[in-house]
Scaffold this motif. Sequence first.
Motif, PDB file in Angstrom:
ATOM      1  N   TYR A 185     -11.414 -46.599  -9.397  1.00 55.00           N
ATOM      2  CA  TYR A 185     -11.417 -48.031  -9.126  1.00 55.00           C
ATOM      3  C   TYR A 185     -12.820 -48.450  -8.678  1.00 55.00           C
ATOM      4  O   TYR A 185     -13.603 -47.621  -8.234  1.00 55.00           O
ATOM      5  N   TYR A 186     -13.104 -49.717  -8.783  1.00 53.89           N
ATOM      6  CA  TYR A 186     -14.402 -50.299  -8.372  1.00 53.89           C
ATOM      7  C   TYR A 186     -15.576 -49.570  -9.009  1.00 53.89           C
ATOM      8  O   TYR A 186     -16.574 -49.252  -8.343  1.00 53.89           O
ATOM      9  N   ILE A 187     -15.460 -49.299 -10.300  1.00 49.34           N
ATOM     10  CA  ILE A 187     -16.491 -48.519 -10.988  1.00 49.34           C
ATOM     11  C   ILE A 187     -17.829 -49.269 -10.947  1.00 49.34           C
ATOM     12  O   ILE A 187     -17.889 -50.477 -11.148  1.00 49.34           O
ATOM     13  N   GLU A 221     -16.942 -47.318  -5.327  1.00 50.39           N
ATOM     14  CA  GLU A 221     -16.267 -46.581  -6.401  1.00 50.39           C
ATOM     15  C   GLU A 221     -15.396 -45.460  -5.818  1.00 50.39           C
ATOM     16  O   GLU A 221     -15.821 -44.712  -4.942  1.00 50.39           O
ATOM     17  N   LEU A 222     -14.173 -45.415  -6.308  1.00 54.97           N
ATOM     18  CA  LEU A 222     -13.194 -44.487  -5.734  1.00 54.97           C
ATOM     19  C   LEU A 222     -12.475 -43.781  -6.875  1.00 54.97           C
ATOM     20  O   LEU A 222     -11.811 -44.416  -7.690  1.00 54.97           O
ATOM     21  N   GLU A 223     -12.650 -42.461  -6.951  1.00 55.58           N
ATOM     22  CA  GLU A 223     -11.931 -41.715  -7.987  1.00 55.58           C
ATOM     23  C   GLU A 223     -10.584 -41.259  -7.420  1.00 55.58           C
ATOM     24  O   GLU A 223     -10.523 -40.436  -6.512  1.00 55.58           O
ATOM     25  N   VAL A 224      -9.517 -41.830  -7.959  1.00 57.35           N
ATOM     26  CA  VAL A 224      -8.170 -41.564  -7.425  1.00 57.35           C
ATOM     27  C   VAL A 224      -7.516 -40.408  -8.168  1.00 57.35           C
ATOM     28  O   VAL A 224      -6.868 -39.558  -7.561  1.00 57.35           O
ATOM     29  N   LEU A 225      -7.663 -40.363  -9.481  1.00 52.47           N
ATOM     30  CA  LEU A 225      -7.126 -39.235 -10.258  1.00 52.47           C
ATOM     31  C   LEU A 225      -8.315 -38.438 -10.798  1.00 52.47           C
ATOM     32  O   LEU A 225      -9.226 -38.988 -11.397  1.00 52.47           O
ATOM     33  N   GLY A 248       3.903 -36.598  -3.294  1.00 53.84           N
ATOM     34  CA  GLY A 248       2.526 -36.545  -2.797  1.00 53.84           C
ATOM     35  C   GLY A 248       2.420 -37.467  -1.604  1.00 53.84           C
ATOM     36  O   GLY A 248       3.185 -38.430  -1.497  1.00 53.84           O
ATOM     37  N   ALA A 249       1.465 -37.196  -0.723  1.00 55.06           N
ATOM     38  CA  ALA A 249       1.287 -38.033   0.460  1.00 55.06           C
ATOM     39  C   ALA A 249       0.940 -39.457   0.028  1.00 55.06           C
ATOM     40  O   ALA A 249       0.520 -39.684  -1.117  1.00 55.06           O
ATOM     41  N   SER A 250       1.070 -40.390   0.940  1.00 60.86           N
ATOM     42  CA  SER A 250       0.679 -41.777   0.664  1.00 60.86           C
ATOM     43  C   SER A 250      -0.778 -41.822   0.255  1.00 60.86           C
ATOM     44  O   SER A 250      -1.612 -41.171   0.893  1.00 60.86           O
ATOM     45  N   GLY A 251      -1.096 -42.565  -0.776  1.00 60.94           N
ATOM     46  CA  GLY A 251      -2.482 -42.686  -1.203  1.00 60.94           C
ATOM     47  C   GLY A 251      -2.950 -41.547  -2.097  1.00 60.94           C
ATOM     48  O   GLY A 251      -4.113 -41.494  -2.480  1.00 60.94           O
ATOM     49  N   SER A 252      -2.038 -40.646  -2.460  1.00 63.87           N
ATOM     50  CA  SER A 252      -2.451 -39.498  -3.283  1.00 63.87           C
ATOM     51  C   SER A 252      -2.594 -39.871  -4.758  1.00 63.87           C
ATOM     52  O   SER A 252      -3.002 -39.051  -5.566  1.00 63.87           O
ATOM     53  N   GLY A 253      -2.203 -41.086  -5.115  1.00 68.08           N
ATOM     54  CA  GLY A 253      -2.414 -41.541  -6.496  1.00 68.08           C
ATOM     55  C   GLY A 253      -1.160 -41.586  -7.346  1.00 68.08           C
ATOM     56  O   GLY A 253      -1.234 -41.742  -8.569  1.00 68.08           O
ATOM     57  N   LYS A 254       0.005 -41.519  -6.710  1.00 66.15           N
ATOM     58  CA  LYS A 254       1.268 -41.488  -7.467  1.00 66.15           C
ATOM     59  C   LYS A 254       1.471 -42.764  -8.287  1.00 66.15           C
ATOM     60  O   LYS A 254       1.787 -42.701  -9.470  1.00 66.15           O
ATOM     61  N   SER A 255       1.287 -43.921  -7.624  1.00 65.81           N
ATOM     62  CA  SER A 255       1.512 -45.179  -8.342  1.00 65.81           C
ATOM     63  C   SER A 255       0.448 -45.393  -9.416  1.00 65.81           C
ATOM     64  O   SER A 255       0.744 -45.905 -10.499  1.00 65.81           O
ATOM     65  N   THR A 256      -0.776 -44.979  -9.117  1.00 67.85           N
ATOM     66  CA  THR A 256      -1.845 -45.074 -10.121  1.00 67.85           C
ATOM     67  C   THR A 256      -1.461 -44.258 -11.356  1.00 67.85           C
ATOM     68  O   THR A 256      -1.587 -44.722 -12.491  1.00 67.85           O
ATOM     69  N   LEU A 257      -0.953 -43.062 -11.125  1.00 65.84           N
ATOM     70  CA  LEU A 257      -0.530 -42.199 -12.227  1.00 65.84           C
ATOM     71  C   LEU A 257       0.640 -42.827 -12.985  1.00 65.84           C
ATOM     72  O   LEU A 257       0.667 -42.838 -14.214  1.00 65.84           O
TER      73      LEU A 257
HETATM   74  P1  ADP Z   1       0.368 -43.636  -3.802  1.00 58.93           P
HETATM   75  O1  ADP Z   1       1.270 -44.357  -4.739  1.00 58.93           O
HETATM   76  O2  ADP Z   1       0.433 -42.146  -3.929  1.00 58.93           O
HETATM   77  O3  ADP Z   1       0.551 -44.048  -2.371  1.00 58.93           O
HETATM   78  P2  ADP Z   1      -1.772 -45.181  -5.034  1.00 58.93           P
HETATM   79  O4  ADP Z   1      -1.907 -44.741  -6.448  1.00 58.93           O
HETATM   80  O5  ADP Z   1      -1.056 -46.468  -4.779  1.00 58.93           O
HETATM   81  O6  ADP Z   1      -1.150 -43.987  -4.181  1.00 58.93           O
HETATM   82  O7  ADP Z   1      -3.211 -45.307  -4.394  1.00 58.93           O
HETATM   83  C1  ADP Z   1      -4.185 -44.272  -4.441  1.00 58.93           C
HETATM   84  C2  ADP Z   1      -5.515 -44.811  -3.955  1.00 58.93           C
HETATM   85  O8  ADP Z   1      -6.008 -45.771  -4.899  1.00 58.93           O
HETATM   86  C3  ADP Z   1      -5.460 -45.524  -2.618  1.00 58.93           C
HETATM   87  O9  ADP Z   1      -6.612 -45.210  -1.918  1.00 58.93           O
HETATM   88  C4  ADP Z   1      -5.427 -46.996  -3.005  1.00 58.93           C
HETATM   89  O10 ADP Z   1      -6.002 -47.782  -2.010  1.00 58.93           O
HETATM   90  C5  ADP Z   1      -6.245 -47.019  -4.273  1.00 58.93           C
HETATM   91  N1  ADP Z   1      -5.808 -48.058  -5.222  1.00 58.93           N
HETATM   92  C6  ADP Z   1      -4.568 -48.155  -5.791  1.00 58.93           C
HETATM   93  N2  ADP Z   1      -4.496 -49.189  -6.650  1.00 58.93           N
HETATM   94  C7  ADP Z   1      -5.709 -49.792  -6.614  1.00 58.93           C
HETATM   95  C8  ADP Z   1      -6.264 -50.948  -7.281  1.00 58.93           C
HETATM   96  N3  ADP Z   1      -5.560 -51.658  -8.168  1.00 58.93           N
HETATM   97  N4  ADP Z   1      -7.553 -51.258  -6.998  1.00 58.93           N
HETATM   98  C9  ADP Z   1      -8.268 -50.523  -6.136  1.00 58.93           C
HETATM   99  N5  ADP Z   1      -7.812 -49.433  -5.474  1.00 58.93           N
HETATM  100  C10 ADP Z   1      -6.540 -49.066  -5.702  1.00 58.93           C
END
Ligand code: ADP
Length: 285
Positions: free
Chosen positions: A16-18, A23-27, A44-53
């Motif tokens: 995100y925020y490339i 910039e944050l590499e989540v996966l 996975g713990a909160s913030g581990s990237g589950k919803s992103t995946l």
């Molecule tokens: P989980 O579902 O495991 O709790 P997320 O995938 O929601 O994890 O989030 C993983 C990380 O990515 C977190 O640090 C979150 O703040 C960040 N993140 C998630 N979605 C976005 C987005 N749309 N834009 C920027 N950062 C995001």
Amino acid sequence: MEKKIVIDMKGIRKSYYIGTENELEVLKGIDITVYEGEFVAIVGASGSGKSTLMNIIGSLDRPTSGSYILEDVDITAAKDNQLSNIRNQKIGFVFQTYNLISKTNAIKNVEMPMLYGGVPGKQRIERAKELLKIVGMGDRMKHLPEELSGGQKQRVAIAGIIAMEPKCIVLDEPTAMLDPKGRREVMQTITQLNRDKGITVILITHHMDEAAQAQRVIVLHNGKVADDGTPAEVFSKVENMHKIGLASPQTVELCYELNKNGFDLPLSSLDPNECAQILYEELKV
Ligand code: ADP
Ligand code: MG
């Protein structure tokens, strides 16, 4: 017969925020293969990237790099205007919130996706009724969402999602807002759809007892797959779970604690009855 692959992900990365200082590499390189008819839990713990995946699996979002093939369709090569079609045809989503239309009864809510899908009126109503029976809501078809419990609402939402007969459904913490009864009802519905209809299920959950009901558990940690195996395999590694901020199901945690005090119990019994039986055998004189 060789099993068909539904989801084939290789080297999936997502940032995100490339290009900004944030910039944050989540996966960070995810390889996942899911076969037709599997029931897979992702924990996975909160913030581990589950919803992103999950958003990438459901083609709501694209990875930054890596390859993703969903039932023979190369998602990473698909154009933006193709993505929504692919999504509607191939994947059903269930979210934490129920996604129902508030002033509209259960039947009409289930009809909605079929309306958009072009299913004719009479067929739609018949099918909506049938689906509501399948999810155990046959006696609440005319109820408005506000007249239903959380678990019931979520089951109506699930009925709407399977109306378009997706081969695969993805559920992102569908029981997070529910009480224990609602959670049981929703879990029963999910396992039944998987078992009886062969729908491939990907369930994201932070309830380990729910993950234990899947055939396979994938553990996400720091944007990578930390483990991938049967629930018994994954959860018996109790210390690994603790290290990444998770816990195994209570049955396993109990045996683990007892082992610290001199017992020698297996760490693979996930079912409370089985666990009770093991303890009984151990303790009886
Ligand atoms: P989980 O579902 O495991 O709790 P997320 O995938 O929601 O994890 O989030 C993983 C990380 O990515 C977190 O640090 C979150 O703040 C960040 N993140 C998630 N979605 C976005 C987005 N749309 N834009 C920027 N950062 C995001
Ligand atoms: Mg999430």
